[in-house]
Design a protein around this motif. Sequence first.
Motif, PDB file in Angstrom:
ATOM      1  N   LYS A  24       0.863  -1.183   0.000  1.00 57.78           N
ATOM      2  CA  LYS A  24       0.000   0.000   0.000  1.00 57.78           C
ATOM      3  C   LYS A  24       0.897   1.229   0.000  1.00 57.78           C
ATOM      4  O   LYS A  24       1.833   1.309   0.796  1.00 57.78           O
ATOM      5  CB  LYS A  24      -0.886  -0.006   1.248  1.00 57.78           C
ATOM      6  N   ILE A  25       0.622   2.179  -0.903  1.00 55.47           N
ATOM      7  CA  ILE A  25       1.408   3.409  -0.985  1.00 55.47           C
ATOM      8  C   ILE A  25       0.465   4.591  -0.831  1.00 55.47           C
ATOM      9  O   ILE A  25      -0.476   4.755  -1.612  1.00 55.47           O
ATOM     10  CB  ILE A  25       2.171   3.511  -2.314  1.00 55.47           C
ATOM     11  N   ILE A  26       0.704   5.398   0.197  1.00 57.32           N
ATOM     12  CA  ILE A  26      -0.052   6.627   0.421  1.00 57.32           C
ATOM     13  C   ILE A  26       0.795   7.761  -0.153  1.00 57.32           C
ATOM     14  O   ILE A  26       1.888   8.036   0.348  1.00 57.32           O
ATOM     15  CB  ILE A  26      -0.321   6.857   1.917  1.00 57.32           C
ATOM     16  N   ASN A  27       0.319   8.375  -1.223  1.00 56.19           N
ATOM     17  CA  ASN A  27       1.072   9.432  -1.908  1.00 56.19           C
ATOM     18  C   ASN A  27       0.892  10.759  -1.184  1.00 56.19           C
ATOM     19  O   ASN A  27      -0.209  11.324  -1.188  1.00 56.19           O
ATOM     20  CB  ASN A  27       0.611   9.537  -3.358  1.00 56.19           C
ATOM     21  N   ILE A  28       1.962  11.241  -0.576  1.00 58.60           N
ATOM     22  CA  ILE A  28       1.913  12.534   0.114  1.00 58.60           C
ATOM     23  C   ILE A  28       1.936  13.659  -0.920  1.00 58.60           C
ATOM     24  O   ILE A  28       1.171  14.607  -0.829  1.00 58.60           O
ATOM     25  CB  ILE A  28       3.074  12.657   1.120  1.00 58.60           C
ATOM     26  N   LEU A  29       2.835  13.542  -1.903  1.00 61.45           N
ATOM     27  CA  LEU A  29       2.873  14.485  -3.021  1.00 61.45           C
ATOM     28  C   LEU A  29       2.595  13.743  -4.309  1.00 61.45           C
ATOM     29  O   LEU A  29       3.069  12.624  -4.504  1.00 61.45           O
ATOM     30  CB  LEU A  29       4.248  15.158  -3.139  1.00 61.45           C
ATOM     31  N   GLU A  30       1.862  14.373  -5.201  1.00 57.01           N
ATOM     32  CA  GLU A  30       1.664  13.862  -6.557  1.00 57.01           C
ATOM     33  C   GLU A  30       2.775  14.425  -7.438  1.00 57.01           C
ATOM     34  O   GLU A  30       3.444  15.403  -7.072  1.00 57.01           O
ATOM     35  CB  GLU A  30       0.293  14.284  -7.081  1.00 57.01           C
ATOM     36  N   ASN A  31       2.969  13.840  -8.613  1.00 52.49           N
ATOM     37  CA  ASN A  31       4.033  14.292  -9.508  1.00 52.49           C
ATOM     38  C   ASN A  31       3.944  15.787  -9.802  1.00 52.49           C
ATOM     39  O   ASN A  31       4.969  16.479  -9.840  1.00 52.49           O
ATOM     40  CB  ASN A  31       4.034  13.489 -10.811  1.00 52.49           C
ATOM     41  N   GLU A  32       2.731  16.303 -10.000  1.00 56.07           N
ATOM     42  CA  GLU A  32       2.597  17.727 -10.312  1.00 56.07           C
ATOM     43  C   GLU A  32       2.932  18.621  -9.116  1.00 56.07           C
ATOM     44  O   GLU A  32       3.125  19.828  -9.272  1.00 56.07           O
ATOM     45  CB  GLU A  32       1.193  18.043 -10.840  1.00 56.07           C
ATOM     46  N   ASP A  33       3.036  18.057  -7.929  1.00 55.62           N
ATOM     47  CA  ASP A  33       3.353  18.831  -6.721  1.00 55.62           C
ATOM     48  C   ASP A  33       4.842  18.934  -6.439  1.00 55.62           C
ATOM     49  O   ASP A  33       5.255  19.658  -5.532  1.00 55.62           O
ATOM     50  CB  ASP A  33       2.691  18.195  -5.485  1.00 55.62           C
ATOM     51  N   ASN A  34       5.683  18.175  -7.154  1.00 55.40           N
ATOM     52  CA  ASN A  34       7.097  18.106  -6.775  1.00 55.40           C
ATOM     53  C   ASN A  34       8.029  18.913  -7.671  1.00 55.40           C
ATOM     54  O   ASN A  34       9.253  18.777  -7.561  1.00 55.40           O
ATOM     55  CB  ASN A  34       7.553  16.645  -6.674  1.00 55.40           C
ATOM     56  N   TYR A  35       7.482  19.733  -8.558  1.00 56.02           N
ATOM     57  CA  TYR A  35       8.264  20.670  -9.378  1.00 56.02           C
ATOM     58  C   TYR A  35       9.367  19.989 -10.187  1.00 56.02           C
ATOM     59  O   TYR A  35      10.454  20.542 -10.363  1.00 56.02           O
ATOM     60  CB  TYR A  35       8.855  21.782  -8.505  1.00 56.02           C
ATOM     61  N   GLY A  36       9.108  18.774 -10.649  1.00 50.54           N
ATOM     62  CA  GLY A  36      10.064  18.084 -11.507  1.00 50.54           C
ATOM     63  C   GLY A  36      11.285  17.526 -10.803  1.00 50.54           C
ATOM     64  O   GLY A  36      12.259  17.142 -11.448  1.00 50.54           O
ATOM     65  N   THR A  37      11.258  17.467  -9.475  1.00 48.80           N
ATOM     66  CA  THR A  37      12.435  17.008  -8.737  1.00 48.80           C
ATOM     67  C   THR A  37      12.412  15.522  -8.396  1.00 48.80           C
ATOM     68  O   THR A  37      13.437  14.972  -8.011  1.00 48.80           O
ATOM     69  CB  THR A  37      12.605  17.789  -7.422  1.00 48.80           C
ATOM     70  N   GLY A  38      11.247  14.885  -8.516  1.00 51.79           N
ATOM     71  CA  GLY A  38      11.172  13.476  -8.149  1.00 51.79           C
ATOM     72  C   GLY A  38       9.855  12.859  -8.567  1.00 51.79           C
ATOM     73  O   GLY A  38       8.992  13.527  -9.128  1.00 51.79           O
ATOM     74  N   ARG A  39       9.718  11.550  -8.267  1.00 51.63           N
ATOM     75  CA  ARG A  39       8.506  10.849  -8.685  1.00 51.63           C
ATOM     76  C   ARG A  39       7.783  10.140  -7.553  1.00 51.63           C
ATOM     77  O   ARG A  39       6.748   9.525  -7.781  1.00 51.63           O
ATOM     78  CB  ARG A  39       8.810   9.868  -9.810  1.00 51.63           C
ATOM     79  N   LEU A  40       8.309  10.219  -6.323  1.00 50.59           N
ATOM     80  CA  LEU A  40       7.585   9.612  -5.208  1.00 50.59           C
ATOM     81  C   LEU A  40       7.968  10.288  -3.898  1.00 50.59           C
ATOM     82  O   LEU A  40       9.147  10.472  -3.596  1.00 50.59           O
ATOM     83  CB  LEU A  40       7.907   8.108  -5.090  1.00 50.59           C
ATOM     84  N   PHE A  41       6.950  10.658  -3.142  1.00 44.25           N
ATOM     85  CA  PHE A  41       7.095  11.051  -1.743  1.00 44.25           C
ATOM     86  C   PHE A  41       5.853  10.507  -1.076  1.00 44.25           C
ATOM     87  O   PHE A  41       4.747  11.012  -1.286  1.00 44.25           O
ATOM     88  CB  PHE A  41       7.194  12.569  -1.591  1.00 44.25           C
ATOM     89  N   GLY A  42       6.022   9.415  -0.346  1.00 46.76           N
ATOM     90  CA  GLY A  42       4.869   8.772   0.238  1.00 46.76           C
ATOM     91  C   GLY A  42       5.224   7.859   1.385  1.00 46.76           C
ATOM     92  O   GLY A  42       6.381   7.742   1.783  1.00 46.76           O
ATOM     93  N   VAL A  43       4.198   7.219   1.903  1.00 41.64           N
ATOM     94  CA  VAL A  43       4.362   6.212   2.945  1.00 41.64           C
ATOM     95  C   VAL A  43       4.034   4.865   2.319  1.00 41.64           C
ATOM     96  O   VAL A  43       2.963   4.697   1.730  1.00 41.64           O
ATOM     97  CB  VAL A  43       3.435   6.480   4.151  1.00 41.64           C
ATOM     98  N   SER A  44       4.979   3.936   2.411  1.00 41.97           N
ATOM     99  CA  SER A  44       4.766   2.577   1.917  1.00 41.97           C
ATOM    100  C   SER A  44       4.468   1.674   3.101  1.00 41.97           C
ATOM    101  O   SER A  44       5.091   1.803   4.158  1.00 41.97           O
ATOM    102  CB  SER A  44       5.994   2.066   1.178  1.00 41.97           C
TER     103      SER A  44
END
Length: 120
Positions: A24-44
């Motif tokens: 289960k992955i809870i996405n804290i930031l979506e791709n459009e929220d990270n300003y092109g710096t990454g593809r995942l910030f979440g809780v796994s």
Amino acid sequence: MIKRADELRVEYSPNLKGGKETVKIINILENEDNYGTGRLFGVSIIPVGGSIGKHRHDGDFETYYILKGKARVNDNGNEQILGPGDMTGCKDGDYHAIENIGDCDLEYIAVILYTQQKQQ
């Protein structure tokens, strides 16, 4: 920006990267929220006996920060046991895997950042 818990997108990934069970992955930031710096910030969250299989990072790197549970991590061939407060990082070009070897869900923050900023 403020997002309430019920507004965060949740993904369920069975056998992620050849691993066991469903992560289960809870996405804290979506791709459009990270300003092109990454593809995942979440809780796994990996259930007891579950895992994410061995995989390589190319063009990005990933960090895990363990919140709850007990993990066996394969860090480029070096296996270690991690618990709450521990972290592991997989550099660009390296590989890793993680397995829940505890008696409760394994929960950790996962961040994948690009080695070079992507154009939006």
